[in-house]
Design a protein around this motif. Sequence first.
Motif, PDB file in Angstrom:
ATOM      1  N   PHE A 196      25.323  -8.004 -30.548  1.00 58.93           N
ATOM      2  CA  PHE A 196      24.770  -7.801 -29.217  1.00 58.93           C
ATOM      3  C   PHE A 196      25.111  -6.431 -28.631  1.00 58.93           C
ATOM      4  CE2 PHE A 196      25.151 -12.491 -29.498  1.00 58.93           C
ATOM      5  CZ  PHE A 196      23.808 -12.784 -29.418  1.00 58.93           C
ATOM      6  N   ARG A 197      25.314  -5.441 -29.486  1.00 62.39           N
ATOM      7  CA  ARG A 197      25.608  -4.108 -28.980  1.00 62.39           C
ATOM      8  C   ARG A 197      25.203  -3.052 -30.007  1.00 62.39           C
ATOM      9  NH1 ARG A 197      32.195  -4.745 -29.323  1.00 62.39           N
ATOM     10  NH2 ARG A 197      32.416  -4.513 -31.572  1.00 62.39           N
ATOM     11  N   GLY A 198      25.304  -1.786 -29.575  1.00 57.62           N
ATOM     12  CA  GLY A 198      25.037  -0.666 -30.472  1.00 57.62           C
ATOM     13  C   GLY A 198      23.613  -0.613 -30.974  1.00 57.62           C
ATOM     14  N   SER A 199      23.456  -0.427 -32.267  1.00 58.57           N
ATOM     15  CA  SER A 199      22.134  -0.224 -32.855  1.00 58.57           C
ATOM     16  C   SER A 199      21.278  -1.481 -32.849  1.00 58.57           C
ATOM     17  CB  SER A 199      22.285   0.273 -34.300  1.00 58.57           C
ATOM     18  OG  SER A 199      23.023  -0.656 -35.077  1.00 58.57           O
ATOM     19  N   TYR A 200      21.844  -2.630 -32.480  1.00 64.71           N
ATOM     20  CA  TYR A 200      21.072  -3.866 -32.394  1.00 64.71           C
ATOM     21  C   TYR A 200      20.427  -4.053 -31.025  1.00 64.71           C
ATOM     22  CZ  TYR A 200      23.478  -5.226 -36.703  1.00 64.71           C
ATOM     23  OH  TYR A 200      23.963  -5.277 -37.982  1.00 64.71           O
ATOM     24  N   LEU A 201      20.692  -3.130 -30.096  1.00 62.24           N
ATOM     25  CA  LEU A 201      20.172  -3.253 -28.737  1.00 62.24           C
ATOM     26  C   LEU A 201      19.010  -2.296 -28.500  1.00 62.24           C
ATOM     27  CD1 LEU A 201      23.303  -3.511 -26.403  1.00 62.24           C
ATOM     28  CD2 LEU A 201      21.671  -5.306 -26.953  1.00 62.24           C
ATOM     29  N   THR A 202      18.002  -2.758 -27.763  1.00 54.33           N
ATOM     30  CA  THR A 202      16.941  -1.890 -27.279  1.00 54.33           C
ATOM     31  C   THR A 202      17.396  -1.300 -25.955  1.00 54.33           C
ATOM     32  OG1 THR A 202      15.211  -3.223 -28.321  1.00 54.33           O
ATOM     33  CG2 THR A 202      14.554  -1.785 -26.523  1.00 54.33           C
ATOM     34  N   HIS A 203      17.654  -0.009 -25.931  1.00 58.33           N
ATOM     35  CA  HIS A 203      18.204   0.619 -24.727  1.00 58.33           C
ATOM     36  C   HIS A 203      17.095   0.949 -23.737  1.00 58.33           C
ATOM     37  CE1 HIS A 203      22.556   1.300 -25.627  1.00 58.33           C
ATOM     38  NE2 HIS A 203      22.110   0.900 -26.799  1.00 58.33           N
ATOM     39  N   SER A 204      16.471  -0.094 -23.235  1.00 54.50           N
ATOM     40  CA  SER A 204      15.444   0.012 -22.198  1.00 54.50           C
ATOM     41  C   SER A 204      15.377  -1.337 -21.496  1.00 54.50           C
ATOM     42  CB  SER A 204      14.083   0.359 -22.802  1.00 54.50           C
ATOM     43  OG  SER A 204      13.059   0.236 -21.821  1.00 54.50           O
ATOM     44  N   ILE A 205      15.619  -1.339 -20.208  1.00 53.15           N
ATOM     45  CA  ILE A 205      15.636  -2.601 -19.470  1.00 53.15           C
ATOM     46  C   ILE A 205      14.314  -3.340 -19.617  1.00 53.15           C
ATOM     47  CG2 ILE A 205      15.554  -3.520 -17.107  1.00 53.15           C
ATOM     48  CD1 ILE A 205      17.894  -1.768 -16.415  1.00 53.15           C
ATOM     49  N   PHE A 206      13.204  -2.625 -19.542  1.00 54.29           N
ATOM     50  CA  PHE A 206      11.897  -3.265 -19.618  1.00 54.29           C
ATOM     51  C   PHE A 206      11.621  -3.825 -21.008  1.00 54.29           C
ATOM     52  CE2 PHE A 206      11.655   0.024 -16.325  1.00 54.29           C
ATOM     53  CZ  PHE A 206      11.250  -0.741 -15.247  1.00 54.29           C
ATOM     54  N   LEU A 207      11.846  -3.016 -22.032  1.00 53.58           N
ATOM     55  CA  LEU A 207      11.573  -3.472 -23.395  1.00 53.58           C
ATOM     56  C   LEU A 207      12.554  -4.546 -23.844  1.00 53.58           C
ATOM     57  CD1 LEU A 207      10.706  -0.108 -25.192  1.00 53.58           C
ATOM     58  CD2 LEU A 207       9.137  -1.888 -24.409  1.00 53.58           C
ATOM     59  N   GLN A 208      13.798  -4.431 -23.399  1.00 54.08           N
ATOM     60  CA  GLN A 208      14.784  -5.437 -23.775  1.00 54.08           C
ATOM     61  C   GLN A 208      14.434  -6.785 -23.164  1.00 54.08           C
ATOM     62  OE1 GLN A 208      18.848  -4.169 -23.480  1.00 54.08           O
ATOM     63  NE2 GLN A 208      19.661  -6.245 -23.520  1.00 54.08           N
TER      64      GLN A 208
END
Length: 227
Positions: A127-139
């Motif tokens: 649940f962190r790092g490269s496994y996360l989409t760093h965009s509130i909307f897309l996430q």
Amino acid sequence: MFGMFYCVLGIIEGRSRGAFLSLVVLGFTAFLMLPIKKRMLSLSLFAVLFMIFSIRYVPSDYIYRMQEITNPTTDATGSAVTRLNTMKIAAKYIVSHPFSEFGLGNHSYLIAEKYGLYDNFEILDIFRGSYLTHSIFLQYGADTGFVPMSIYILFVISIFHKCYNNFKNEKRDLSLSSCVSVCNTVVIIALFSFFSGAFFLPWAYRIFMFILLGSSMAVDNVMQSKL
């Protein structure tokens, strides 16, 4: 004043691309919200303060770091490219899924699956790092699907629309106190700033969104009672 200084200093020292974008939009929006007669004076004062601040606090390679927003391949660590890839994965998934099969907070499993690491990831890192989409909307969209994300975006737009109507009302009705007008203006600037940076900020920053939306509703209630 000291609070604003330390906030800006924290953004610079943290070298956050999303926060940098928020800072740029904040300055631009604040400039547009100023009365026309005060813009040139404010711009001149800002230019002097910005020059002093930059010479004293901004690292020499800072601008090159921020260029990674538009040119991710220049990031030597590879994090910008990784985040761009996860955003593409999330966007493709959202378009093809009206409702997500993962649920709120679980889109990391989608990223791991696309990377071919679904069966080999460390459970503490999923649940962190490269496994996360760093965009509130897309996430949020990857967590819930296209339909819930659309409702969420419409909700955000409705808040902006309400603030804009309040801005027009404060220009027409001189009975509104300057304090209420300033609060509404500050909320508008903060909303534009935060949601601009939200394209590069993960869902963990959503608490600030709720604070701003709650503040906008509080200002709206005060304005409606005054009107």
